[in-house]
Structure formats: C-alpha cells, structure tokens
Design a protein around this motif. Structure first.
Motif, PDB file in Angstrom:
ATOM      1  N   ASP A 142       0.833  -1.198   0.000  1.00  0.00           N
ATOM      2  CA  ASP A 142       0.000   0.000   0.000  1.00  0.00           C
ATOM      3  C   ASP A 142       0.869   1.251   0.000  1.00  0.00           C
ATOM      4  N   MET A 143       1.908   1.238   0.819  1.00  0.00           N
ATOM      5  CA  MET A 143       2.790   2.396   0.930  1.00  0.00           C
ATOM      6  C   MET A 143       3.470   2.705  -0.399  1.00  0.00           C
ATOM      7  N   ALA A 144       3.948   1.669  -1.081  1.00  0.00           N
ATOM      8  CA  ALA A 144       4.600   1.874  -2.374  1.00  0.00           C
ATOM      9  C   ALA A 144       3.615   2.378  -3.420  1.00  0.00           C
ATOM     10  N   ALA A 145       2.408   1.812  -3.427  1.00  0.00           N
ATOM     11  CA  ALA A 145       1.393   2.234  -4.400  1.00  0.00           C
ATOM     12  C   ALA A 145       0.997   3.688  -4.177  1.00  0.00           C
ATOM     13  N   LEU A 146       0.833   4.102  -2.934  1.00  0.00           N
ATOM     14  CA  LEU A 146       0.485   5.488  -2.626  1.00  0.00           C
ATOM     15  C   LEU A 146       1.596   6.429  -3.063  1.00  0.00           C
TER      16      LEU A 146
ATOM     17  N   VAL B 103       7.034   5.084 -14.534  1.00  0.00           N
ATOM     18  CA  VAL B 103       7.397   3.691 -14.819  1.00  0.00           C
ATOM     19  C   VAL B 103       7.069   2.805 -13.626  1.00  0.00           C
ATOM     20  N   ASN B 104       7.389   3.272 -12.431  1.00  0.00           N
ATOM     21  CA  ASN B 104       7.089   2.501 -11.232  1.00  0.00           C
ATOM     22  C   ASN B 104       5.583   2.372 -11.019  1.00  0.00           C
ATOM     23  N   ALA B 105       4.852   3.457 -11.263  1.00  0.00           N
ATOM     24  CA  ALA B 105       3.402   3.417 -11.085  1.00  0.00           C
ATOM     25  C   ALA B 105       2.754   2.462 -12.073  1.00  0.00           C
ATOM     26  N   VAL B 106       3.131   2.558 -13.330  1.00  0.00           N
ATOM     27  CA  VAL B 106       2.503   1.733 -14.373  1.00  0.00           C
ATOM     28  C   VAL B 106       2.812   0.254 -14.169  1.00  0.00           C
ATOM     29  N   LEU B 107       4.036  -0.067 -13.759  1.00  0.00           N
ATOM     30  CA  LEU B 107       4.412  -1.469 -13.590  1.00  0.00           C
ATOM     31  C   LEU B 107       3.905  -2.068 -12.282  1.00  0.00           C
ATOM     32  N   PHE B 108       3.857  -1.252 -11.216  1.00  0.00           N
ATOM     33  CA  PHE B 108       3.568  -1.819  -9.905  1.00  0.00           C
ATOM     34  C   PHE B 108       2.090  -1.779  -9.514  1.00  0.00           C
ATOM     35  N   ILE B 109       1.411  -0.674  -9.784  1.00  0.00           N
ATOM     36  CA  ILE B 109       0.042  -0.515  -9.277  1.00  0.00           C
ATOM     37  C   ILE B 109      -0.908  -1.608  -9.777  1.00  0.00           C
ATOM     38  N   PRO B 110      -0.870  -2.025 -11.047  1.00  0.00           N
ATOM     39  CA  PRO B 110      -1.758  -3.142 -11.447  1.00  0.00           C
ATOM     40  C   PRO B 110      -1.448  -4.436 -10.691  1.00  0.00           C
ATOM     41  N   ILE B 111      -0.164  -4.711 -10.443  1.00  0.00           N
ATOM     42  CA  ILE B 111       0.217  -5.912  -9.696  1.00  0.00           C
ATOM     43  C   ILE B 111      -0.298  -5.814  -8.262  1.00  0.00           C
ATOM     44  N   TRP B 112      -0.125  -4.643  -7.665  1.00  0.00           N
ATOM     45  CA  TRP B 112      -0.623  -4.427  -6.302  1.00  0.00           C
ATOM     46  C   TRP B 112      -2.141  -4.595  -6.229  1.00  0.00           C
TER      47      TRP B 112
ATOM     48  N   GLU C 139      -5.466   9.507   7.979  1.00  0.00           N
ATOM     49  CA  GLU C 139      -4.225  10.190   8.363  1.00  0.00           C
ATOM     50  C   GLU C 139      -3.002   9.409   7.897  1.00  0.00           C
ATOM     51  N   ASP C 140      -3.015   8.098   8.098  1.00  0.00           N
ATOM     52  CA  ASP C 140      -1.888   7.271   7.656  1.00  0.00           C
ATOM     53  C   ASP C 140      -1.758   7.296   6.141  1.00  0.00           C
ATOM     54  N   ILE C 141      -2.887   7.246   5.449  1.00  0.00           N
ATOM     55  CA  ILE C 141      -2.872   7.252   3.988  1.00  0.00           C
ATOM     56  C   ILE C 141      -2.297   8.565   3.459  1.00  0.00           C
ATOM     57  N   LEU C 142      -2.748   9.683   3.998  1.00  0.00           N
ATOM     58  CA  LEU C 142      -2.296  10.986   3.516  1.00  0.00           C
ATOM     59  C   LEU C 142      -0.819  11.218   3.808  1.00  0.00           C
ATOM     60  N   ILE C 143      -0.365  10.783   4.989  1.00  0.00           N
ATOM     61  CA  ILE C 143       1.056  10.952   5.320  1.00  0.00           C
ATOM     62  C   ILE C 143       1.927  10.221   4.305  1.00  0.00           C
ATOM     63  N   GLN C 144       1.579   8.956   4.040  1.00  0.00           N
ATOM     64  CA  GLN C 144       2.388   8.176   3.106  1.00  0.00           C
ATOM     65  C   GLN C 144       2.283   8.727   1.681  1.00  0.00           C
ATOM     66  N   MET C 145       1.087   9.092   1.261  1.00  0.00           N
ATOM     67  CA  MET C 145       0.885   9.551  -0.109  1.00  0.00           C
ATOM     68  C   MET C 145       1.565  10.891  -0.361  1.00  0.00           C
ATOM     69  N   ILE C 146       1.343  11.855   0.524  1.00  0.00           N
ATOM     70  CA  ILE C 146       1.836  13.211   0.265  1.00  0.00           C
ATOM     71  C   ILE C 146       3.329  13.315   0.541  1.00  0.00           C
ATOM     72  N   TYR C 147       3.770  12.826   1.715  1.00  0.00           N
ATOM     73  CA  TYR C 147       5.205  12.975   1.998  1.00  0.00           C
ATOM     74  C   TYR C 147       6.053  12.121   1.060  1.00  0.00           C
TER      75      TYR C 147
ATOM     76  N   GLY D 204       5.239  10.796  -1.817  1.00  0.00           N
ATOM     77  CA  GLY D 204       5.091  11.171  -3.213  1.00  0.00           C
ATOM     78  C   GLY D 204       5.787  12.466  -3.575  1.00  0.00           C
ATOM     79  N   LEU D 205       5.671  13.464  -2.711  1.00  0.00           N
ATOM     80  CA  LEU D 205       6.301  14.763  -2.983  1.00  0.00           C
ATOM     81  C   LEU D 205       7.761  14.806  -2.546  1.00  0.00           C
ATOM     82  N   GLY D 206       8.051  14.201  -1.389  1.00  0.00           N
ATOM     83  CA  GLY D 206       9.392  14.305  -0.827  1.00  0.00           C
ATOM     84  C   GLY D 206      10.432  13.512  -1.585  1.00  0.00           C
ATOM     85  N   PRO D 207      10.621  12.219  -1.268  1.00  0.00           N
ATOM     86  CA  PRO D 207      11.655  11.434  -1.940  1.00  0.00           C
ATOM     87  C   PRO D 207      11.432  11.281  -3.444  1.00  0.00           C
TER      88      PRO D 207
END
Length: 297
Positions: free
Chosen positions: A47-51, A196-205, A219-227, A229-232
């Motif tokens: 879930d964390m990787a997909a977000l 590339v990561n989104a297209v290859l991984f999200i369907p598998i997930w 709260e957990d979803i938004l932290i993982q998605m926003i930080y 996705g935007l940060g690293p």
C-alpha cells in the motif's frame, strides 16, 4: 574521490552540490521516520509503495509526455526507475517491519557510500584513495556496532531488517553512477522514474498483493501519499540528481549518510525509539567515516 564521467566536462558548482546533498539528507531522514510510521500502521508495505508512486506519477504525468528519454534502452530505463523505485522502497519498507529507525538510518545511508565506491571501481574503473578505504572500514565498524547493540549476539529481527536495508542501499548505489554514465537529464528522470514505477507496480498491487488500504486511517494514507510522493519521489529526485552532477557520486553518498543521526533524533519524540549507547557510538563512527570520505582525494 571524483570519478570520471561524461558530466565532468560540464560546468559544475560544488557549493550547489553540497546544498542539494544536505537537503536530500533532510528528505531522506524524513523518509526513514515516515516509512517506520507506515510499517507500524495498518497499511501494508505494498500500500505504501502504491500510494507513493501513484501520487508522484499522477503529479508528473505531463512531464512524461514532454520529457520522455527516447534515447535510453528498455534495460537502462528499468535500472534507473528501479534504483530509487519500487525495488528500493519495498526493500526499505520490509526492513522497517523488523528493525528500528536507528538501524534504517545507519544501514541504508551509512552503507550507501561503501556500495557507491565499490560500484564505481567496477563500473567506472576509478581508484579510491587509501583514505577512502579507511573511511569504508570506519563506516562498517559503526554499522556492526549498531547491528549488535541490543545484545552481544545481535537481535535476529534487527539483523533481518539490516539485511533488507543494505540491499536497498545497493539498489540506490547502482542508480547513482547510472545517471552519470548514461547522460540522463533531470527532466528525463522526473518524466521516467515515477510513472514507470506506477505503471508497472500498481496493477500488480491491485490484482495480486495484500492490501489494507480500506481499513487504514485517512491520516496514515495521507502521510504516506503526500510525503512519500512529494518528498523522496520528486523533491528528493531533484536534489539527488543535482548533488551527483555537481558534487560527485561518493561525496554525495557520504553527505547523505548523516541521515542516521538526523533520523534517530527525530525518532525519539515521534516513535519513542531511543537508541542505546552502542547505537550512538555506531552512528558516531558512521559520521566519522563520512567525514573521512569527504576528505579523501
């Protein structure tokens, strides 16, 4: 040590490279703490990787059309996308299921300059100085102390986590010289890595991997998605590229290795994970090794 590469002919600014590496260190320290929070939450590591890559890929979708690196082969695209992509983050996230923040900081970022140096020796034919090898020994000593800090023989769970962390560091270390030797621009990396990561991984997930997204707090979803996705995935990619271009692979990896101390300090109030004395000594040795690497010719 400065290895030769096609980018060395371009005008570089060591000061800009240093600033970007420091900013990258701050983002990665946050990545370690946020990843540990995610590992302790109801979310699965998948879930964390997909977000992370779903959000970053969506934000950079226009860049994919405008800046796609058409000169790269499929193999080169997969190596570059994987080095900071799903393979890297799943290895790191898995490590946080077993080991605390202090271990993640030391073993991901502390071993990064070691792997970066060894890979540039094999790939680019560079010749590290004696001081660089001494620095590697000091960093390894710090990692060993951290690994065996909890008891005399090491905690099995932590050792499993440490192995995943080091494998993640190796993945990142392969990515670093690849960006230099394959003449990839920052725009091309932004256009390529998240999507590339989104297209290859999200369907598998979505189809095959365990998920707990529906039962997880927003709260957990938004932290993982926003930080994440935007940060690293975006800001971190920008700072990382500029640091490697203007400062070099090994010095960048060395500066980023200050992350263990930053992450461990942040983990005390946020995660209530206080390092034991041997872990502090290990972090000190890693930091000393970083300084020696930066001073090496």
């Amino acid at each position: 040590m400065k290895e030769e590469s096609p980018l060395t002919e371009e005008k570089t600014s060591p000061l800009l490279g240093f600033i970007c590496a420091v900013l990258m260190a701050g983002i990665w320290a946050g990545f370690i703490v946020v990843s540990r929070l995610g590992a302790l939450s109801p979310l699965t590591i998948y879930d964390m990787a997909a977000l992370r890559f779903g959000f970053a890929g969506l934000l950079l979708l226009p860049a994919t059309y405008l800046w796609w690196p058409r000169h790269l082969s499929l193999f080169q695209i997969l190596v570059l996308a994987g080095g900071t992509g799903v393979p890297y983050v799943l290895l790191a996230y898995t490590g946080f299921l077993f080991a605390p923040v202090s271990h993640g900081g030391v073993f991901i970022n502390g071993t990064l300059p070691i792997f970066a140096t060894l890979i540039t020796v094999v790939w680019l034919g560079s010749r590290p100085s004696v001081q660089t090898w001494i620095a590697i020994f000091v960093i390894l000593s710090g990692c060993a102390l951290t690994a065996f800090a909890k008891d005399g023989f090491g905690n099995l769970n932590s050792l499993i986590g440490d192995a995943f962390f080091m494998t993640a560091a190796f993945s990142m270390a392969v990515y670093m010289p690849a960006t230099r030797t394959w003449t990839v621009s920052l725009k091309e990396l932004l256009a390529m890595v998240p999507i590339v990561n989104a297209v290859l991984f999200i369907p598998i997930w979505w189809l095959f991997l365990p998920t707990n997204l529906a039962a997880s707090p927003m709260e957990d979803i938004l932290i993982q998605m926003i930080y994440q996705g935007l940060g690293p995935s975006i800001l971190g990619l920008i700072f990382f590229y500029l640091a490697i271009k203007h400062l070099g692979t090994t010095p960048t990896a060395a500066i980023v290795a200050v992350v263990p101390t930053i992450a461990s300090l942040a983990g005390i109030p946020i995660l209530q994970e206080t390092p034991v004395p041997l872990e502090w000594i290990g972090m000190f040795l890693v930091t000393t090794g970083i300084w020696l690497t930066l001073r090496a010719d």
